[in-house]
Design a protein around this motif. Structure first.
Motif, PDB file in Angstrom:
ATOM      1  N   GLN A   1       0.413   0.671 -10.481  1.00 52.39           N
ATOM      2  CA  GLN A   1       1.489   0.125 -10.237  1.00 52.39           C
ATOM      3  C   GLN A   1       2.178  -1.538 -10.341  1.00 52.39           C
ATOM      4  O   GLN A   1       1.452  -1.786  -9.054  1.00 52.39           O
ATOM      5  CB  GLN A   1       1.669   1.122  -8.511  1.00 52.39           C
ATOM      6  CG  GLN A   1       2.979   0.696  -8.286  1.00 52.39           C
ATOM      7  CD  GLN A   1       3.996   1.305  -9.150  1.00 52.39           C
ATOM      8  OE1 GLN A   1       3.934   2.611  -9.226  1.00 52.39           O
ATOM      9  NE2 GLN A   1       5.251   0.969  -8.832  1.00 52.39           N
TER      10      GLN A   1
ATOM     11  N   GLY B   1       6.283   3.896 -11.590  1.00 54.50           N
ATOM     12  CA  GLY B   1       5.368   4.215 -11.707  1.00 54.50           C
ATOM     13  C   GLY B   1       5.476   6.458 -11.872  1.00 54.50           C
ATOM     14  O   GLY B   1       5.798   6.728 -10.941  1.00 54.50           O
TER      15      GLY B   1
ATOM     16  N   ASP C   1       1.133  -1.152   0.254  1.00 59.26           N
ATOM     17  CA  ASP C   1      -0.028  -0.386  -0.391  1.00 59.26           C
ATOM     18  C   ASP C   1       1.051   1.022   0.244  1.00 59.26           C
ATOM     19  O   ASP C   1       0.469   2.230  -0.726  1.00 59.26           O
ATOM     20  CB  ASP C   1      -1.012   0.284   0.826  1.00 59.26           C
ATOM     21  CG  ASP C   1      -1.659  -1.080   1.092  1.00 59.26           C
ATOM     22  OD1 ASP C   1      -2.296  -1.729   0.042  1.00 59.26           O
ATOM     23  OD2 ASP C   1      -2.889  -1.099   2.308  1.00 59.26           O
ATOM     24  N   ILE C   2       1.844   1.568   0.592  1.00 58.35           N
ATOM     25  CA  ILE C   2       3.010   2.153   1.047  1.00 58.35           C
ATOM     26  C   ILE C   2       3.538   2.777  -0.038  1.00 58.35           C
ATOM     27  O   ILE C   2       3.468   4.193  -0.569  1.00 58.35           O
ATOM     28  CB  ILE C   2       4.251   2.062   2.149  1.00 58.35           C
ATOM     29  CG1 ILE C   2       3.094   2.244   3.096  1.00 58.35           C
ATOM     30  CG2 ILE C   2       4.735   3.705   2.225  1.00 58.35           C
ATOM     31  CD1 ILE C   2       3.781   2.528   4.269  1.00 58.35           C
ATOM     32  N   ILE C   3       4.016   1.388  -0.732  1.00 60.96           N
ATOM     33  CA  ILE C   3       4.489   1.924  -2.434  1.00 60.96           C
ATOM     34  C   ILE C   3       3.433   2.490  -3.781  1.00 60.96           C
ATOM     35  O   ILE C   3       4.048   3.087  -3.867  1.00 60.96           O
ATOM     36  CB  ILE C   3       4.622   0.096  -2.876  1.00 60.96           C
ATOM     37  CG1 ILE C   3       6.055  -0.110  -2.274  1.00 60.96           C
ATOM     38  CG2 ILE C   3       4.927   0.357  -4.671  1.00 60.96           C
ATOM     39  CD1 ILE C   3       6.594  -1.437  -2.604  1.00 60.96           C
ATOM     40  N   VAL C   4       2.345   2.096  -3.601  1.00 61.50           N
ATOM     41  CA  VAL C   4       1.261   2.386  -4.297  1.00 61.50           C
ATOM     42  C   VAL C   4       1.738   3.788  -4.262  1.00 61.50           C
ATOM     43  O   VAL C   4       1.402   4.544  -4.935  1.00 61.50           O
ATOM     44  CB  VAL C   4      -0.059   1.773  -4.432  1.00 61.50           C
ATOM     45  CG1 VAL C   4      -0.673   2.715  -5.170  1.00 61.50           C
ATOM     46  CG2 VAL C   4       0.331   0.022  -5.030  1.00 61.50           C
TER      47      VAL C   4
ATOM     48  N   MET D   1      10.592   5.036  -3.912  1.00 58.39           N
ATOM     49  CA  MET D   1       9.749   5.826  -4.884  1.00 58.39           C
ATOM     50  C   MET D   1       9.499   6.965  -4.170  1.00 58.39           C
ATOM     51  O   MET D   1       8.600   8.527  -4.502  1.00 58.39           O
ATOM     52  CB  MET D   1       8.667   4.816  -4.536  1.00 58.39           C
ATOM     53  CG  MET D   1       8.011   3.959  -5.062  1.00 58.39           C
ATOM     54  SD  MET D   1       7.663   4.290  -6.843  1.00 58.39           S
ATOM     55  CE  MET D   1       7.831   2.385  -7.450  1.00 58.39           C
TER      56      MET D   1
ATOM     57  N   LYS E   1      -1.334  -3.228  -8.453  1.00 56.37           N
ATOM     58  CA  LYS E   1      -2.236  -3.021  -7.445  1.00 56.37           C
ATOM     59  C   LYS E   1      -2.698  -1.151  -8.285  1.00 56.37           C
ATOM     60  O   LYS E   1      -2.057  -0.886  -8.715  1.00 56.37           O
ATOM     61  CB  LYS E   1      -1.818  -3.162  -6.037  1.00 56.37           C
ATOM     62  CG  LYS E   1      -2.558  -1.631  -4.836  1.00 56.37           C
ATOM     63  CD  LYS E   1      -2.009  -1.859  -3.864  1.00 56.37           C
ATOM     64  CE  LYS E   1      -2.924  -1.563  -2.876  1.00 56.37           C
ATOM     65  NZ  LYS E   1      -4.301  -1.742  -1.872  1.00 56.37           N
TER      66      LYS E   1
ATOM     67  N   MET F   1       2.992   6.506  -1.858  1.00 58.42           N
ATOM     68  CA  MET F   1       4.502   7.184  -2.715  1.00 58.42           C
ATOM     69  C   MET F   1       4.651   7.559  -4.212  1.00 58.42           C
ATOM     70  O   MET F   1       4.970   8.402  -4.325  1.00 58.42           O
ATOM     71  CB  MET F   1       6.059   6.158  -1.781  1.00 58.42           C
ATOM     72  CG  MET F   1       6.123   6.225  -0.257  1.00 58.42           C
ATOM     73  SD  MET F   1       6.221   7.683   0.030  1.00 58.42           S
ATOM     74  CE  MET F   1       5.650   7.862   1.663  1.00 58.42           C
ATOM     75  N   ALA F   2       3.982   6.117  -4.522  1.00 55.08           N
ATOM     76  CA  ALA F   2       3.916   6.237  -6.376  1.00 55.08           C
ATOM     77  C   ALA F   2       2.936   7.075  -7.394  1.00 55.08           C
ATOM     78  O   ALA F   2       3.295   8.545  -7.871  1.00 55.08           O
ATOM     79  CB  ALA F   2       3.807   5.205  -7.007  1.00 55.08           C
ATOM     80  N   HIS F   3       2.342   6.838  -6.072  1.00 51.52           N
ATOM     81  CA  HIS F   3       0.753   8.208  -7.113  1.00 51.52           C
ATOM     82  C   HIS F   3       0.466   9.188  -6.289  1.00 51.52           C
ATOM     83  O   HIS F   3      -0.756   9.692  -6.897  1.00 51.52           O
ATOM     84  CB  HIS F   3       0.331   7.589  -7.554  1.00 51.52           C
ATOM     85  CG  HIS F   3       0.827   5.657  -8.906  1.00 51.52           C
ATOM     86  ND1 HIS F   3       0.799   6.645  -9.444  1.00 51.52           N
ATOM     87  CD2 HIS F   3       0.770   4.629  -8.541  1.00 51.52           C
ATOM     88  CE1 HIS F   3       1.936   5.304 -10.468  1.00 51.52           C
ATOM     89  NE2 HIS F   3       1.725   4.400  -9.865  1.00 51.52           N
TER      90      HIS F   3
ATOM     91  N   ILE G   1       9.730   1.800  -1.039  1.00 51.26           N
ATOM     92  CA  ILE G   1       9.595   2.296  -0.665  1.00 51.26           C
ATOM     93  C   ILE G   1      10.115   3.572  -0.466  1.00 51.26           C
ATOM     94  O   ILE G   1       9.566   4.503  -1.262  1.00 51.26           O
ATOM     95  CB  ILE G   1       9.309   2.510   1.074  1.00 51.26           C
ATOM     96  CG1 ILE G   1       7.945   1.319   0.975  1.00 51.26           C
ATOM     97  CG2 ILE G   1       8.377   3.729   1.502  1.00 51.26           C
ATOM     98  CD1 ILE G   1       7.635   0.435   2.146  1.00 51.26           C
TER      99      ILE G   1
END
Lengths: 233, 233
Positions: free
Chosen positions: B76, B192, A145-148, B150, B68, A150-152, B147
């Motif tokens: 992502q 990303g 979730d954090i990755i997503v 990103m 996701k 951070m990315a978007h 993380i």
DNA sequence: CGCCATGTTGACCCAATTCAACGAGAGTGG
DNA sequence: CCACTCTCGTTGAATTGGGTCAACATGGCG
């Protein structure tokens, strides 16, 4: 004497909150004999990225940040760990050096538990292993979730999310302010941006009536709107 | 008949590559009797975010993306899984719906293994459980790295990193081009960012002699520089 | 052949980083 | 008790990075 009583793992209430609740009495007794309670002052570091840990740290009291330095020299807080959480578990399981640093955000009391106990229980107690496994599965999902995010997501969205997180996980004081008082720099490191932008975004939130402040303390005034914001309206 | 032979888990070489190597003969035999081999065409989806899985998928051949959707509607890609990897493990362990979608990037052959077998082996075979645990610990570390990237690295740095990753994990064809041919949109979803920016950054890389292209295929011309770039010089 | 998905480029705008400066409290030592 | 320095919070302004929309090219494929 109750000093002794508290300090026995068998009697420790904290372990109800984590995978240690799956340990058997004998395991806890053995563990208790070689564990070591440490007091850590606010600002002190518990371990640093790249260290080889000889055990894990079980947080009895206080709050800590787990962070990682990026190649660009900026710190990213990956997790805020409080009472009941176990630090260094991942590294011990993978028999690797830590990938994160841990630092106290408040005065803390932690128990150091030599890794042999962890390793032994992982070998012999399937209940414990499964509890740890489940926890790691949760963390993995959380990390995705954090990755997503951070990315978007924008800094604005991420800040809203972080504020709501701080509110729901660490609560508010009697005046409705966030109980956990992070420095602006730390909040910025959680959100993943520069302190200046963090402050500016916070200022905008104030103007919009979403939050109010008193010194460094922050109060959420309109959680619904913050929530909508974090989800992208 | 070797059709049958291949299709028995006991004889499957793939399991040497993952935690299934810790399974005992009996477990594998039972598993083999209820497993189901599926052929999945390029572009088809294996499972979607939010689905409840009745088992895991062991990749025998082909490559898939795990992604996701963010609240903002952008996809992502969190992981690219190929031969030997097990999809859906996290969800089965946590008894949750999937947090990721899985889609085939090439024609694939996967084995579906009902979750009862996984759960049973997690209960009864500590060797297996520990193997899974170690793997998840690895993934968790990897996730932390992503993380931080990103949050603090530029698209330029992230693209360099992704290209090197594609090179080291999936190799090159006889002409030195990346073996795995992702669409520009997919590369963008790994990095990303938006497809347009991805393409522009790739174009810059070409001008700087870091990469060259032929159609959609990409060749890394100067890995050292790409590496330096990804680390922030 | 023509269509639809994919790749590519231009131009514009907003988001985010960066550098620089300043103010306010918290110690600290003279 | 007052300067001193340090850290932390805050604001301004300049610059760059990234997202978005729109147009157009290209290329596989029915």
């Amino acid at each position: 004497m109750d000093e002794k009583n508290q300090s026995r793992c068998e009697n420790c209430i904290i372990r109800q909150m984590n995978s240690f609740k799956a340990l058997k009495k004998e395991e806890l007794k053995r563990m208790s004999d070689s564990k070591e309670t440490r007091h850590i002052k606010k600002g002190e570091s518990i371990f640093r990225e790249g260290e080889r840990l000889n055990g894990v740290f079980c947080v009895r009291d206080g709050i800590s940040k787990l962070s990682k330095m990026s190649d660009n020299g900026r710190d990213q807080i990956v997790k805020i760990a409080s009472k009941g959480e176990v630090l260094g578990q991942r590294s011990v399981i993978a028999s690797e050096t830590t990938n994160l640093s841990a630092k106290a955000l408040e005065d803390m009391e932690v128990c150091f538990i030599p890794k042999t106990h962890i390793e032994e229980s992982l070998q012999n107690n399937p209940l414990f292993t499964n509890a740890v496994l489940k926890m790691m599965a949760q963390e993995l999902k959380f990390a995705d979730d954090i990755i997503v995010n951070m990315a978007h997501k924008s800094v604005r969205q991420r800040l809203a999310e972080v504020l709501l997180y701080l509110d729901s996980h660490f609560g508010e004081d009697e005046d409705g302010y966030l109980y956990l008082q992070l420095s602006r720099a730390d909040i910025a490191d959680v959100v993943g941006t520069a302190t200046e932008l963090l402050i500016r975004t916070l200022t905008k939130f104030k103007k919009e009536g979403l939050v109010s402040t008193s010194g460094k303390r922050i109060k959420l005034e309109d959680k619904k709107s913050l929530y909508n914001l974090s989800e992208g309206l």
